[in-house]
Design a protein around this motif. Sequence first.
Motif, PDB file in Angstrom:
ATOM      1  N   ILE A  92       0.724  -0.921   0.856  1.00  0.00           N
ATOM      2  CA  ILE A  92      -0.063   0.010  -0.069  1.00  0.00           C
ATOM      3  C   ILE A  92       0.811   0.992  -0.066  1.00  0.00           C
ATOM      4  N   ARG A 129     -10.297  -3.781   2.019  1.00  0.00           N
ATOM      5  CA  ARG A 129      -9.079  -2.158   1.237  1.00  0.00           C
ATOM      6  C   ARG A 129      -8.749  -2.433   0.798  1.00  0.00           C
ATOM      7  N   GLY A 130      -8.226  -3.601   2.054  1.00  0.00           N
ATOM      8  CA  GLY A 130      -6.938  -3.104   1.575  1.00  0.00           C
ATOM      9  C   GLY A 130      -5.791  -3.877   0.611  1.00  0.00           C
ATOM     10  N   THR A 183      -6.816  -1.547  -2.311  1.00  0.00           N
ATOM     11  CA  THR A 183      -6.017  -0.247  -2.318  1.00  0.00           C
ATOM     12  C   THR A 183      -4.210  -0.630  -2.467  1.00  0.00           C
ATOM     13  N   MET A 231      -5.330  -0.572  -6.336  1.00  0.00           N
ATOM     14  CA  MET A 231      -5.107   1.097  -6.959  1.00  0.00           C
ATOM     15  C   MET A 231      -3.782   1.202  -6.929  1.00  0.00           C
ATOM     16  N   VAL A 232      -2.505   1.123  -6.100  1.00  0.00           N
ATOM     17  CA  VAL A 232      -1.131   2.021  -6.459  1.00  0.00           C
ATOM     18  C   VAL A 232      -0.599   1.379  -6.675  1.00  0.00           C
ATOM     19  N   ASN A 255     -15.347   2.183  -6.741  1.00  0.00           N
ATOM     20  CA  ASN A 255     -13.907   2.358  -6.164  1.00  0.00           C
ATOM     21  C   ASN A 255     -13.091   3.159  -5.384  1.00  0.00           C
ATOM     22  N   ASP A 256     -13.357   3.888  -6.114  1.00  0.00           N
ATOM     23  CA  ASP A 256     -12.277   5.210  -5.821  1.00  0.00           C
ATOM     24  C   ASP A 256     -12.528   5.868  -4.718  1.00  0.00           C
ATOM     25  N   PHE A 287     -11.808   4.382  -1.997  1.00  0.00           N
ATOM     26  CA  PHE A 287     -10.436   4.015  -1.944  1.00  0.00           C
ATOM     27  C   PHE A 287      -9.387   5.415  -1.749  1.00  0.00           C
ATOM     28  N   LEU A 288     -10.440   6.991  -2.387  1.00  0.00           N
ATOM     29  CA  LEU A 288     -10.134   8.394  -1.721  1.00  0.00           C
ATOM     30  C   LEU A 288     -10.727   8.352  -0.352  1.00  0.00           C
ATOM     31  N   ALA A 309     -11.019   6.662   1.873  1.00  0.00           N
ATOM     32  CA  ALA A 309     -10.678   5.921   3.384  1.00  0.00           C
ATOM     33  C   ALA A 309     -11.050   6.392   4.523  1.00  0.00           C
ATOM     34  N   GLN A 310     -10.601   8.084   5.169  1.00  0.00           N
ATOM     35  CA  GLN A 310     -10.535   8.289   5.859  1.00  0.00           C
ATOM     36  C   GLN A 310     -11.422   8.883   6.856  1.00  0.00           C
TER      37      GLN A 310
END
Lengths: 188, 188
Positions: free
Chosen positions: B24, B99-100, B103, B106-107, B153-154, B157-158, B160-161
């Motif tokens: 990640i 999510r892990g 992600t 995605m990275v 998806n995005d 990912f974006l 997440a917080q």
Amino acid sequence: MSASRRQSPDTKAEIQAVALELFIEQGFTATSLQQIADRIGVTKAALYYHFPSKADLARSIFLPWKDDLDAFLDEAEAHPERSPRELIGDAFDVLVRHRGAFTAMMVDGSIIRHVDLIAWTGEWATRLQGLFVGPNPSIYQQTRVAIAFGGLNDAVFLLAQLPEEEVRPAAIDAVCGALGIETGELDN
Amino acid sequence: MSASRRQSPDTKAEIQAVALELFIEQGFTATSLQQIADRIGVTKAALYYHFPSKADLARSIFLPWKDDLDAFLDEAEAHPERSPRELIGDAFDVLVRHRGAFTAMMVDGSIIRHVDLIAWTGEWATRLQGLFVGPNPSIYQQTRVAIAFGGLNDAVFLLAQLPEEEVRPAAIDAVCGALGIETGELDN
DNA sequence: GTCTATAATCAGATAGAC
DNA sequence: GTCTATCTGATTATAGAC
């Protein structure tokens, strides 16, 4: 006749083109300068004459995209009277114009770090968000904007082989729908 | 006491956890087995006791996600009476649960090749599309589905917080809007 | 402007001791 | 189950000839 063995009119541009090809096929990290040189028919050392490093080569490929996107955002911010559908269409066009660089970023996102793109992407997201929901958006608004433009990215990437003139209006409808612009849902 | 110097209860799981962390942070390709071993405090050779190769290590991280997603699609196809909003909510939950792994993909999307994910992703896209627009979708429909679920998806990912309980309903609204389900636009 | 040659480093992977 | 030690090959990058 020059002293060089190859008479390419613009080796520099050829290096960029072939590098982009390979970045799209394999990703930035997995692509070696040796592979780039082999595909062109020069040696690795020749690459270092044109670019000081692998990262600089990548940067030179991404800069036109950055300039184009910055120009789009400048213009959009200067003309707040433009309709959402116009703005979305323009954003689509910028993406399509730089589909190569953009695809390379989707294939291996870690290229972002090597090109210092990381500082830009945050700014782009904020400015794009500002165009549609203003400053200090709610979580509801942030989510809808993220889906709308994240989805636009994915569509340009995934549907690259489909005719652009058919994808474009569908994409504008979908982004508008994701934003909820025409149903007033975005005012949450 | 055993003959080993470390008494980790489950080194294998620790390797997977640390590897995912680094994938990640840096992407799969840019992460070396040496870095993984160093962060845990074992040697590289110890990793090879637990996993036959770097690709197998990555595969073991992605398999739970694949299984979960396959189960979701099986269930959705077996119950065509379920509403779009329910399906979208379930798809969101699958993504958040993994999510892990997601992600990491995605990275550095090139991980897909190393994990044979490439064969699955096409199938997933087709089945997901089938749930909402049936077989043989028009380009208009394909585009809207690509934006809807690419955007989902995005967002995961974006954002997440951000608090999941606020993002989730906003995401469902946005995906519905992108699909045009509630306005009937999808019938093009 | 491109070459040959090489330095310095790091990668994934393996053999065999304990 | 983990270690030390090593192999093999690839990587970025540089020096200097032409």
